[in-house]
Motif scaffolding. Structure first.
Motif, PDB file in Angstrom:
ATOM      1  N   GLU A  75       0.625  -1.189   0.087  1.00 42.98           N
ATOM      2  CA  GLU A  75       0.102   0.062  -0.021  1.00 42.98           C
ATOM      3  C   GLU A  75       0.923   1.275  -0.118  1.00 42.98           C
ATOM      4  O   GLU A  75       0.572   1.833  -0.760  1.00 42.98           O
ATOM      5  CB  GLU A  75      -0.820  -0.040   1.143  1.00 42.98           C
ATOM      6  CG  GLU A  75      -2.047  -0.579   0.965  1.00 42.98           C
ATOM      7  CD  GLU A  75      -3.160  -0.488   2.110  1.00 42.98           C
ATOM      8  OE1 GLU A  75      -4.471  -0.339   1.809  1.00 42.98           O
ATOM      9  OE2 GLU A  75      -2.651  -0.420   3.280  1.00 42.98           O
ATOM     10  N   SER A  76       1.969   1.418   0.969  1.00 43.87           N
ATOM     11  CA  SER A  76       2.744   2.481   1.026  1.00 43.87           C
ATOM     12  C   SER A  76       3.425   2.690  -0.101  1.00 43.87           C
ATOM     13  O   SER A  76       3.814   3.801  -0.504  1.00 43.87           O
ATOM     14  CB  SER A  76       3.190   2.721   2.241  1.00 43.87           C
ATOM     15  OG  SER A  76       4.215   1.590   2.570  1.00 43.87           O
ATOM     16  N   LEU A  77       4.034   1.663  -0.702  1.00 38.27           N
ATOM     17  CA  LEU A  77       4.883   1.534  -1.647  1.00 38.27           C
ATOM     18  C   LEU A  77       4.255   2.269  -2.939  1.00 38.27           C
ATOM     19  O   LEU A  77       4.664   2.899  -3.833  1.00 38.27           O
ATOM     20  CB  LEU A  77       5.413   0.222  -2.047  1.00 38.27           C
ATOM     21  CG  LEU A  77       6.451  -0.242  -0.971  1.00 38.27           C
ATOM     22  CD1 LEU A  77       6.564  -1.800  -1.410  1.00 38.27           C
ATOM     23  CD2 LEU A  77       7.696   0.491  -0.910  1.00 38.27           C
ATOM     24  N   ILE A  78       2.974   1.731  -3.280  1.00 36.70           N
ATOM     25  CA  ILE A  78       2.365   2.323  -4.361  1.00 36.70           C
ATOM     26  C   ILE A  78       1.919   3.908  -4.123  1.00 36.70           C
ATOM     27  O   ILE A  78       2.009   4.427  -5.097  1.00 36.70           O
ATOM     28  CB  ILE A  78       1.013   1.324  -4.241  1.00 36.70           C
ATOM     29  CG1 ILE A  78       1.495  -0.024  -5.088  1.00 36.70           C
ATOM     30  CG2 ILE A  78       0.046   1.983  -5.604  1.00 36.70           C
ATOM     31  CD1 ILE A  78       0.382  -1.023  -4.953  1.00 36.70           C
ATOM     32  N   LYS A  79       1.588   4.205  -2.908  1.00 35.63           N
ATOM     33  CA  LYS A  79       0.999   5.392  -2.598  1.00 35.63           C
ATOM     34  C   LYS A  79       2.312   6.400  -2.655  1.00 35.63           C
ATOM     35  O   LYS A  79       2.209   7.679  -3.366  1.00 35.63           O
ATOM     36  CB  LYS A  79       0.609   5.674  -1.305  1.00 35.63           C
ATOM     37  CG  LYS A  79      -0.067   7.030  -0.805  1.00 35.63           C
ATOM     38  CD  LYS A  79      -0.806   7.013   0.459  1.00 35.63           C
ATOM     39  CE  LYS A  79      -1.384   8.302   0.727  1.00 35.63           C
ATOM     40  NZ  LYS A  79      -1.936   9.213  -0.076  1.00 35.63           N
ATOM     41  N   HIS A  80       3.261   6.116  -1.716  1.00 37.65           N
ATOM     42  CA  HIS A  80       4.346   7.268  -1.700  1.00 37.65           C
ATOM     43  C   HIS A  80       5.787   6.861  -2.506  1.00 37.65           C
ATOM     44  O   HIS A  80       6.228   7.955  -2.884  1.00 37.65           O
ATOM     45  CB  HIS A  80       4.905   7.086  -0.223  1.00 37.65           C
ATOM     46  CG  HIS A  80       4.061   7.374   0.960  1.00 37.65           C
ATOM     47  ND1 HIS A  80       3.414   8.504   0.908  1.00 37.65           N
ATOM     48  CD2 HIS A  80       3.643   6.596   1.845  1.00 37.65           C
ATOM     49  CE1 HIS A  80       2.577   8.822   1.833  1.00 37.65           C
ATOM     50  NE2 HIS A  80       2.756   7.460   2.526  1.00 37.65           N
ATOM     51  N   GLN A  81       5.982   5.573  -3.101  1.00 32.48           N
ATOM     52  CA  GLN A  81       7.076   5.338  -3.898  1.00 32.48           C
ATOM     53  C   GLN A  81       6.634   5.542  -5.470  1.00 32.48           C
ATOM     54  O   GLN A  81       7.407   5.187  -6.360  1.00 32.48           O
ATOM     55  CB  GLN A  81       7.697   4.438  -3.715  1.00 32.48           C
ATOM     56  CG  GLN A  81       8.140   4.355  -2.190  1.00 32.48           C
ATOM     57  CD  GLN A  81       9.297   4.980  -2.022  1.00 32.48           C
ATOM     58  OE1 GLN A  81      10.116   5.340  -2.647  1.00 32.48           O
ATOM     59  NE2 GLN A  81       9.328   5.582  -0.707  1.00 32.48           N
ATOM     60  N   LYS A  82       5.386   5.479  -5.697  1.00 31.99           N
ATOM     61  CA  LYS A  82       4.721   5.575  -7.127  1.00 31.99           C
ATOM     62  C   LYS A  82       5.008   4.127  -7.743  1.00 31.99           C
ATOM     63  O   LYS A  82       5.299   4.151  -8.931  1.00 31.99           O
ATOM     64  CB  LYS A  82       4.921   6.583  -7.823  1.00 31.99           C
ATOM     65  CG  LYS A  82       4.778   7.939  -7.114  1.00 31.99           C
ATOM     66  CD  LYS A  82       3.296   7.967  -6.735  1.00 31.99           C
ATOM     67  CE  LYS A  82       3.030   9.548  -6.062  1.00 31.99           C
ATOM     68  NZ  LYS A  82       1.589   9.595  -5.480  1.00 31.99           N
ATOM     69  N   MET A  83       5.056   2.965  -7.079  1.00 31.04           N
ATOM     70  CA  MET A  83       5.646   1.639  -7.682  1.00 31.04           C
ATOM     71  C   MET A  83       4.396   1.002  -8.378  1.00 31.04           C
ATOM     72  O   MET A  83       3.437   1.212  -7.957  1.00 31.04           O
ATOM     73  CB  MET A  83       6.141   1.038  -6.624  1.00 31.04           C
ATOM     74  CG  MET A  83       7.633   1.175  -6.248  1.00 31.04           C
ATOM     75  SD  MET A  83       8.282  -0.043  -4.991  1.00 31.04           S
ATOM     76  CE  MET A  83       9.667   0.531  -4.443  1.00 31.04           C
ATOM     77  N   SER A  84       4.917   0.381  -9.287  1.00 31.04           N
ATOM     78  CA  SER A  84       3.474  -0.650 -10.033  1.00 31.04           C
ATOM     79  C   SER A  84       3.356  -1.665  -8.873  1.00 31.04           C
ATOM     80  O   SER A  84       4.157  -2.021  -8.146  1.00 31.04           O
ATOM     81  CB  SER A  84       4.190  -1.027 -11.296  1.00 31.04           C
ATOM     82  OG  SER A  84       5.158  -2.047 -10.967  1.00 31.04           O
ATOM     83  N   ARG A  85       2.077  -2.255  -9.394  1.00 34.58           N
ATOM     84  CA  ARG A  85       1.881  -3.338  -8.154  1.00 34.58           C
ATOM     85  C   ARG A  85       3.089  -4.609  -8.361  1.00 34.58           C
ATOM     86  O   ARG A  85       3.454  -5.125  -7.300  1.00 34.58           O
ATOM     87  CB  ARG A  85       0.589  -4.052  -8.742  1.00 34.58           C
ATOM     88  CG  ARG A  85      -0.596  -3.326  -8.283  1.00 34.58           C
ATOM     89  CD  ARG A  85      -1.851  -4.013  -8.118  1.00 34.58           C
ATOM     90  NE  ARG A  85      -1.835  -5.271  -7.158  1.00 34.58           N
ATOM     91  CZ  ARG A  85      -2.141  -5.185  -6.035  1.00 34.58           C
ATOM     92  NH1 ARG A  85      -2.461  -3.859  -5.490  1.00 34.58           N
ATOM     93  NH2 ARG A  85      -2.216  -6.112  -5.274  1.00 34.58           N
ATOM     94  N   GLY A  86       3.575  -4.655  -9.459  1.00 37.03           N
ATOM     95  CA  GLY A  86       4.649  -5.729  -9.650  1.00 37.03           C
ATOM     96  C   GLY A  86       5.885  -5.277  -8.867  1.00 37.03           C
ATOM     97  O   GLY A  86       6.593  -6.088  -8.467  1.00 37.03           O
ATOM     98  N   GLN A  87       6.445  -4.002  -9.122  1.00 37.35           N
ATOM     99  CA  GLN A  87       7.569  -3.455  -8.246  1.00 37.35           C
ATOM    100  C   GLN A  87       7.200  -3.800  -6.846  1.00 37.35           C
ATOM    101  O   GLN A  87       8.107  -4.050  -6.118  1.00 37.35           O
ATOM    102  CB  GLN A  87       7.725  -2.257  -8.799  1.00 37.35           C
ATOM    103  CG  GLN A  87       8.174  -2.045 -10.247  1.00 37.35           C
ATOM    104  CD  GLN A  87       8.451  -0.378 -10.503  1.00 37.35           C
ATOM    105  OE1 GLN A  87       7.456   0.220 -10.256  1.00 37.35           O
ATOM    106  NE2 GLN A  87       9.275  -0.196 -11.568  1.00 37.35           N
ATOM    107  N   ALA A  88       6.021  -3.243  -6.681  1.00 35.02           N
ATOM    108  CA  ALA A  88       5.532  -3.192  -4.903  1.00 35.02           C
ATOM    109  C   ALA A  88       5.916  -4.742  -4.466  1.00 35.02           C
ATOM    110  O   ALA A  88       6.308  -4.845  -3.295  1.00 35.02           O
ATOM    111  CB  ALA A  88       4.277  -2.596  -4.769  1.00 35.02           C
ATOM    112  N   LYS A  89       5.170  -5.512  -5.120  1.00 33.74           N
ATOM    113  CA  LYS A  89       5.200  -7.138  -4.544  1.00 33.74           C
ATOM    114  C   LYS A  89       6.700  -7.385  -4.462  1.00 33.74           C
ATOM    115  O   LYS A  89       7.094  -8.251  -3.485  1.00 33.74           O
ATOM    116  CB  LYS A  89       4.518  -7.873  -5.606  1.00 33.74           C
ATOM    117  CG  LYS A  89       4.180  -9.193  -5.003  1.00 33.74           C
ATOM    118  CD  LYS A  89       3.096 -10.030  -5.677  1.00 33.74           C
ATOM    119  CE  LYS A  89       3.006 -11.304  -5.037  1.00 33.74           C
ATOM    120  NZ  LYS A  89       1.991 -12.249  -5.854  1.00 33.74           N
ATOM    121  N   LYS A  90       7.481  -7.164  -5.386  1.00 33.52           N
ATOM    122  CA  LYS A  90       8.910  -7.489  -5.436  1.00 33.52           C
ATOM    123  C   LYS A  90       9.487  -6.949  -4.297  1.00 33.52           C
ATOM    124  O   LYS A  90      10.499  -7.525  -3.424  1.00 33.52           O
ATOM    125  CB  LYS A  90       9.856  -7.082  -6.652  1.00 33.52           C
ATOM    126  CG  LYS A  90      11.074  -7.592  -6.648  1.00 33.52           C
ATOM    127  CD  LYS A  90      11.723  -7.323  -8.073  1.00 33.52           C
ATOM    128  CE  LYS A  90      13.330  -7.440  -7.976  1.00 33.52           C
ATOM    129  NZ  LYS A  90      14.001  -7.143  -9.232  1.00 33.52           N
TER     130      LYS A  90
END
Length: 352
Positions: free
Chosen positions: A116-131
């Motif tokens: 959640e926070s990776l997508i919100k604050h780091q603007k990662m894609s879901r794939g990047q965030a899961k990794k």
């Protein structure tokens, strides 16, 4: 070393049916980069309220910051809007709460909660965030992170859930990490593992940590400096050596003396007499005076200033006035102080 955080004359109150509760009454401290500051004291001393104020997480409308400044990299958090604080929380300042079971959403997979926070604050894609979530689970030493990332909180033990909470807090590489009694809900073996993990992560990420606890054995092993709180005020602050080997405030003596040690022979533990004051109507003078067997007449009339003991050590007690009598801690308290200090200097995990 630069200050990551400066707290100046912080006052926090709660409006209740009975009146204004002055929960925090003029707190001052700073936090340097890469440093761990422990805040200790009895329940109700203002530790958690202070840190919730730093995050601007006080319950509204009853809880509010009455006065003071909270400077994060020079920016006053007290003056920031809710929207601006939302951008800071989780990204620059994160918090680990006491009970991992209530900190995690039972209906969401742990991977999604980290993402959640990776997508919100780091603007990662879901794939990047899961990794990245898998990497974080590996960082906090959860085995089989590729499998665990798709599991729910109830499938983890208490210690593993707390590791997940730590992973969430660390997701965006925060500059300040607030840990509110993060090991209290865990058994002693897991406590030691979590504390060692936090120390290792701090070295790796150079994060500044505020560690709230009532366990002085924990403090001796994780902190660089210690702030002792009583009745909404910091009554003593200094390095770990200052507070453990040369405590000056009678309340600090009481806290140290009431800690059991492995070599204690007495059947009965030392306890601080009485109870903390009612902060609806704070007492005049030193708030600890009614529980202090060494109280002077002035303690009941005037609040003591913060006396400087050394370059790193300060304490608010009239016993440090130049005209005060020379009073030492009781022998029984000194004995326990030595025992706790020697335990703290032993190998990792000995305090447990």
């Amino acid at each position: 070393m630069e200050n990551m955080l400066e707290v100046k004359n912080l006052k926090v109150s709660f409006d209740t049916h009975n009146g204004e509760v002055q929960a925090v009454r003029g707190v001052n401290f700073n936090l340097k980069k890469g440093e761990t500051l422990a805040i200790v004291g009895e329940s109700g001393s203002g530790k958690s309220v202070t840190t919730k104020a730093l995050m601007r997480l006080l319950p509204k409308p009853h809880g509010y910051i009455k006065e003071g400044e909270i400077l994060f990299e020079g920016m006053d958090l007290v003056k920031q809007s809710n929207k601006q604080m939302q951008k800071l929380r989780g990204k620059d300042i994160s918090m680990i709460f006491q009970d991992p079971m209530t900190s995690l959403n039972p209906t969401m997979k742990v991977g999604n909660q980290i993402m959640e926070s990776l997508i919100k604050h780091q603007k990662m894609s879901r794939g990047q965030a899961k990794k990245r979530a898998i990497e974080l689970l590996h960082l906090v030493q959860i085995p089989n992170p590729e499998l665990r990332v798709n599991q729910f909180p109830h499938q983890f033990s208490g210690g593993m859930r707390q590791r997940v909470v730590i992973a969430i807090a660390l997701a965006c590489n925060p500059k300040v990490l607030i840990a509110d009694e993060p090991t209290t809900a865990l058994d002693v073996t897991i406590q030691a593992e979590i504390l060692d993990l936090m120390k290792d992560i701090q070295k790796e990420m150079d994060t500044s940590i505020i560690f709230i606890t009532h366990d002085l054995g924990v403090v001796a092993n994780v902190a660089d400096r210690v702030a002792v709180m009583y009745a909404g005020k910091i009554v003593e602050i200094g390095s770990v050596d200052d507070v453990f080997y040369n405590p000056k405030h009678p309340y600090t003596w009481g806290l140290l003396g009431s800690m059991p040690t492995l070599d204690s022979e007495e059947a009965e533990l030392f306890a601080i007499p009485g109870t903390p004051p009612d902060l609806l109507n704070p007492p005049e003078g030193d708030a600890f005076s009614s529980r202090n067997q060494f109280a002077l007449e002035i303690d009941f009339k005037e609040e003591p200033p913060m006396f400087q003991v050394s370059e790193t050590h300060f304490a608010a007690t009239w016993l440090l006035h130049e005209y005060a009598p020379n009073i030492e801690p009781p022998a029984s308290v000194k004995k326990r102080m030595r025992g706790i200090a020697s335990t703290a200097s032993g190998p990792k995990g000995d305090e447990q």
